[in-house]
Design a protein around this motif. Structure first.
Motif, PDB file in Angstrom:
ATOM      1  N   HIS A 163       0.811  -1.215   0.000  1.00 44.46           N
ATOM      2  CA  HIS A 163       0.000   0.000   0.000  1.00 44.46           C
ATOM      3  C   HIS A 163       0.844   1.264   0.000  1.00 44.46           C
ATOM      4  O   HIS A 163       0.401   2.321   0.448  1.00 44.46           O
ATOM      5  N   THR A 164       2.075   1.166  -0.510  1.00 43.63           N
ATOM      6  CA  THR A 164       2.918   2.364  -0.634  1.00 43.63           C
ATOM      7  C   THR A 164       2.157   3.438  -1.416  1.00 43.63           C
ATOM      8  O   THR A 164       1.559   3.150  -2.451  1.00 43.63           O
ATOM      9  N   ALA A 165       2.198   4.643  -0.907  1.00 41.61           N
ATOM     10  CA  ALA A 165       1.488   5.750  -1.566  1.00 41.61           C
ATOM     11  C   ALA A 165       2.117   6.035  -2.931  1.00 41.61           C
ATOM     12  O   ALA A 165       3.269   5.686  -3.182  1.00 41.61           O
ATOM     13  N   GLU A 168       5.549   7.987  -3.089  1.00 42.22           N
ATOM     14  CA  GLU A 168       6.722   7.219  -2.661  1.00 42.22           C
ATOM     15  C   GLU A 168       7.000   6.079  -3.639  1.00 42.22           C
ATOM     16  O   GLU A 168       8.147   5.724  -3.890  1.00 42.22           O
TER      17      GLU A 168
END
Lengths: 652, 652
Positions: A163-165, A168
């Motif tokens: 779930h890395t934004a 990023e």
């Protein structure tokens, strides 16, 4: 060498007549110039043939609307319809010359504002020279690492377990491919990121721009668009502005273009322009002029190469300090006043749009670093290009433009100075002087029988004389004893037929008048201007050499830069005493090193770092306050010099 | 403790009457609330006394024009002239309540849009708490090194022998005082530099802002203006927005202010607001709401403290991920959709003006980093404030707001999760729930004789009940057997007099009605909401503890954060089964750690780096997809839990 004599000129005309079935006459007002062209010829080309250079940014594509002229009767021509003319203009028989074919004899009125004084400036040799520099970048002298690059990032879309934004995720992907420890992203990019990445399934093209040690995410586009990344390198000269279009993916120069600096109406040198701007509160106007010049060049290049302006991500400029200040609307007033300082020598990259330069709306504008108010980034570019700063041996560099800047040094030290040489060798302040453009005499020989042999750029009938031609003329007049060592015309019987009294005093005919072109002369005033220019340059060289205890024999190389033309006879620069008397093989004519250096920096971050190191390490000598400069100048105001022992080779 | 019983309330009134010579009645419509006040009282204060909280941004200075009301007859009042009323409004007897004195009995109509539902929220205790944190910054836990600082630079003006350009001269002077290897300057600053430095003789105040590893020259002003450098720290809550005004030169909190989040009309939790925005294309509107809330807070603070907005150079925000996205108009849609991701967890500093936040026009807006879509920067701020990340022992952190986020860990590891607890403990979804503001019951005891003792914030007649009061109520109702372990009201004879059937089912009277205030009750629905909230929090704690094999006895400290009020009885949080049953001395109520953390970061670059490290290292557990969460939730939906062995201390 193409030697035009009367007979040949006639032949030239006859050949043209023979190849034509049916001709018609085009008469241009208000000049009265007339030319015969085949029926059906394009009016713009007819004008060029007649020696009239109409403004044309789009290169005749009917796109810029700059080549408007008025025809006498609309039946005499056939014009393509164009949205660039108003109904009122159509009623008044205004046409676009590039979209108009001549059907019968016609008189054409050229609005004064629409003429260029000379032709477009030919850039072939510079382009050729740069292909070598690009080679150097590729071959590892500087690592190929352009200031602005596009990379394609192919990211895995997010999942519940990853779930890395978006922001990023993008950074991680960029860092897999590049060395970008410090990154920045603009707010607008951040705002559009989610929609964009979702729609392209996380496959995107990222444009990265260097801002010092920071890398900015300039743009993110869906899909792979990496192959379309262009830049424009600009040499901001006081007299001429030159632009090269570069394909950043191939490190190749695609096209080149040049124009006169349209600030010229406000003064020939930048000091006069600063005074004008100050007295008339016209800083914005002067900025607009130079920004428009740059924009016109960019649009011309982009249109001709069918490149979308959005695909141009970078503009890089080198130029004298005042011109860079004008471009960015940085206050230039203190450049002309003690203590003569700039607002910034190291100008941070800005968004080109902030200065009004029309490329990609988030694209960056870089300026090479400069040394001082009178030694600009063009000179830093020159040192970078000639690699003086890498060698053990001492080199001399002289850039002859509106000013004559000289640099002396090696890998351990660099000293520099600027002589206010004046723009004589750029053709300005010289009766028939012109830039190195089509029809300019760029090479000239006086034969022993008194006849004159010359070569024009583009092998066209002569319309003027450019820097290298002026250098040749001065040297040849001296060698053939037509002028004396003070530059005065002598009563030499051989020269007599060509000497006459003009409006501005005595003058010497270099080329006779011809159908459609005028006589080309050099006047006493021209010669005085040229001598002053060369004296300024030599005196500056002398001050630097004396200050560093450098002897002529210590010089390993002498580089002469400037827009003289393609065929500069460096020997003549010694003959007139502009350069020290070193063996000819040590003298190199290096052309426009300002734009060459700008392109090198554009293609390599390491080159930018080198340029910054050069700018920081150069020691500036202020000639005006220097105790011996005026003496040196006076001594150098002879041909070649009062002290002939400085020029031993000339005795032989 | 202040215990209000009927008699005391009367005494309160009598005292007031005694101190007054001549009174008049003010009746407020449409509420019908009436109050007697001395002749000459200010209408705004009369309204507040009557329990009507008019909007007032300027704090009664007649500056914001928000407290407009309509009086029946203009003879009944005396108003100061104000430019904030139109002639039409004046004709209609509209007045500014803060600029109006009551002369005789008067009926005042309050436009519905101008009432605040409750009082301003008192921030005293948070301000006090922060003074300790500022102490920690000073004492070296984090070095005092604010994100935006002003320094005074006293440069030698240029001379012929020192012709360094202005920009480089400025950099040299800045670097003499600061550790700023990488600097940036905006184009506008560069353009104004020469004029500015000349006029102040090279003595200037420079505002420097950190952007990652880069330092930006945000502003240059003439002279020494270093003493005026302010910042606003903002906690962006779903229900409440809190702002603290900080003097950056002294690391001191000057003033605090809070307001309801005016997005509340679009949904009580942020998921509903995202849905609303999506369905109604109202993202801009939701941004405007929260930006206006922030601006109103800033203007209130600045006006009250007589600080020019230009002197506020920094805004720093902590909040849940969705609120930060709304503030910056970053697309929040995927926060509510699988795979639940944010646009950015690490948001670069932007110019506050870009988001519409009204401080210095070149001032910076920082957001603390967040962990995931459901664990925002407020939680990172909490971990920073409680220093969990620095200690060897394991700590638990729970922040009870609209969501209940929990973090477990130590200096080696951190895990976190978010339970959608709902805003019950923030007073939302509870009949007489309210924020911790004036008149809120914040402490409550049921005595053995059935009478109830409570304390209100500001010792005013009760107008509602805030988080700590609700926690006390739930615990006391359980302890006194008025509710059973499922939260149902029991037929206990002792409770009978206070139990009644309200519109929403059974309800229990906590405080009787009183002149000007209403009865305060807690309903069955309220209790169900509160139990759901605490169950969500406890289940989340349980999942994290099980996943990391942490036993209750392993916990060195438990931190409870949230805007409960000033006097939270942490014992009660164990009694109802919200927190694990650890010795009471291990439980710390830490208040609003979101704003405390934001302020710490504001004052220390090292603290920002620590926050970034925390955000990067925290492992997020998605509870919705977690296999045991629902079971844990159901088991925790009892008071305190189905498994009483988890709460051994409650047996005694």
């Amino acid at each position: 060498m193409y030697c035009i004599e009367h007979n040949e000129l006639k032949q030239y005309d006859i050949k043209m007549e023979q190849s034509v079935k049916k001709n018609c006459k085009v008469c241009f007002e208000p000049s009265g110039l007339e030319i015969e062209v085949p029926v059906g010829s394009v009016l713009l080309e007819a004008a060029h043939k007649a020696g009239i250079y109409l403004s044309s940014i789009c290169g005749g594509d009917g796109y810029c609307g700059k080549c408007k002229v008025i025809v006498e009767h609309s039946e005499q021509i056939q014009s393509r319809p164009t949205p660039l003319l108003t109904p009122d203009e159509i009623r008044k028989n205004v046409v676009l010359a590039c979209q108009t074919h001549v059907l019968s004899d016609v008189t054409v009125t050229v609005p004064k504002s629409h003429t260029l004084e000379t032709s477009q400036i030919l850039m072939d040799s510079d382009a050729h020279r740069f292909s070598q520099i690009a080679g150097e970048v590729r071959e590892g002298i500087f690592k190929f690492d352009p200031l602005v690059q596009k990379i394609f990032v192919d990211m895995s879309p997010p999942t519940v377990h990853d779930h890395t934004a978006d922001h990023e995720r993008l950074y991680l992907a960029i860092r897999e491919q590049t060395d970008t420890p410090i990154m920045q992203t603009g707010f607008r990019i951040l705002q559009k990121l989610p929609g964009l990445l979702t729609c392209c399934n996380y496959k995107a093209t990222v444009t990265l721009g260097r801002r010092g040690k920071t890398t900015e995410v300039i743009e993110v586009e869906p899909g792979n668009n990496c192959s379309k990344n262009y830049a424009v390198a600009v040499d901001l000269g006081t007299t001429t502005v030159v632009a090269h279009l570069i394909d950043l993916t191939k490190a190749a120069t695609i096209d080149t273009e040049a124009t006169y600096n349209s600030q010229i109406n406000f003064g020939e040198d930048y000091i006069r322009r600063i005074i004008y701007a100050e007295e008339n509160d016209a800083f914005n106007e002067l900025q607009n002029r130079i920004v428009n010049d740059v924009n016109n060049l960019i649009i011309t290049l982009a249109t001709r190469q069918k490149i979308d302006l959005q695909e141009i991500t970078t503009v890089i400029c080198a130029g004298n300090t005042a011109m860079v200040h004008f471009l960015l609307n940085l206050d230039p007033r203190r450049i002309r006043r003690e203590p003569y300082i700039a607002t910034a020598s190291f100008i941070p990259p800005i968004r080109a749009a902030e200065a009004g330069v029309q490329i990609n709306k988030r694209g960056l504008l870089y300026c090479l670093p400069s040394v001082a108010a009178y030694v600009g980034s063009d000179i830093v570019a020159g040192i970078l290009t000639t690699r003086i700063f890498t060698r053990k041996g001492i080199s001399l560099f002289a850039d002859i433009g509106t000013n004559g800047e000289v640099v002396l040094g090696n890998r351990d030290w660099l000293v520099c100075a600027s002589s206010s040489a004046g723009p004589a060798f750029e053709g300005s302040g010289v009766k028939h002087g012109m830039r190195a453009g089509a029809g300019a005499i760029e090479k000239l020989n006086i034969l022993d029988n008194g006849s004159i042999e010359f070569k024009t750029i583009g092998n066209r009938p002569p319309v003027g004389i450019c820097g290298s031609g002026l250098l040749d003329s001065l040297a040849e007049l001296l060698i053939h004893n037509i002028i004396d060592r003070t530059g005065r015309f002598k009563a030499d019987p051989k020269a007599e037929p060509r000497l006459s009294e003009g409006e501005e005093g005595r003058q010497f005919q270099l080329a006779p008048a011809y159908n459609g072109s005028h006589e080309i002369v050099i006047t006493q005033a021209d010669i005085d201007n040229l001598v002053r220019s060369k004296a300024g340059v030599f005196a500056a060289i002398k001050v630097l050499m004396e200050s560093t205890q450098t002897k002529t024999q210590d010089l390993d190389a002498v580089y002469l830069a400037g827009g003289f033309g393609n065929f500069l006879n460096v020997r003549q620069a010694v003959t007139i005493g502009m350069l020290p008397d070193v063996p000819l093989e040590k003298i190199h004519f290096v052309g426009n090193t300002s734009i060459a250096g700008a392109k090198t920096v554009l293609l390599s971050r390491k080159a930018l770092e080198a340029a910054e190191k050069i700018a920081k390490s150069m020691t500036y000598f202020d000639l005006m306050s220097h105790p011996t400069y005026m003496d040196e100048f006076i001594q150098a105001s002879f041909l070649p010099h009062t002290d002939l022992s400085l020029f031993p080779s000339l005795k032989t």
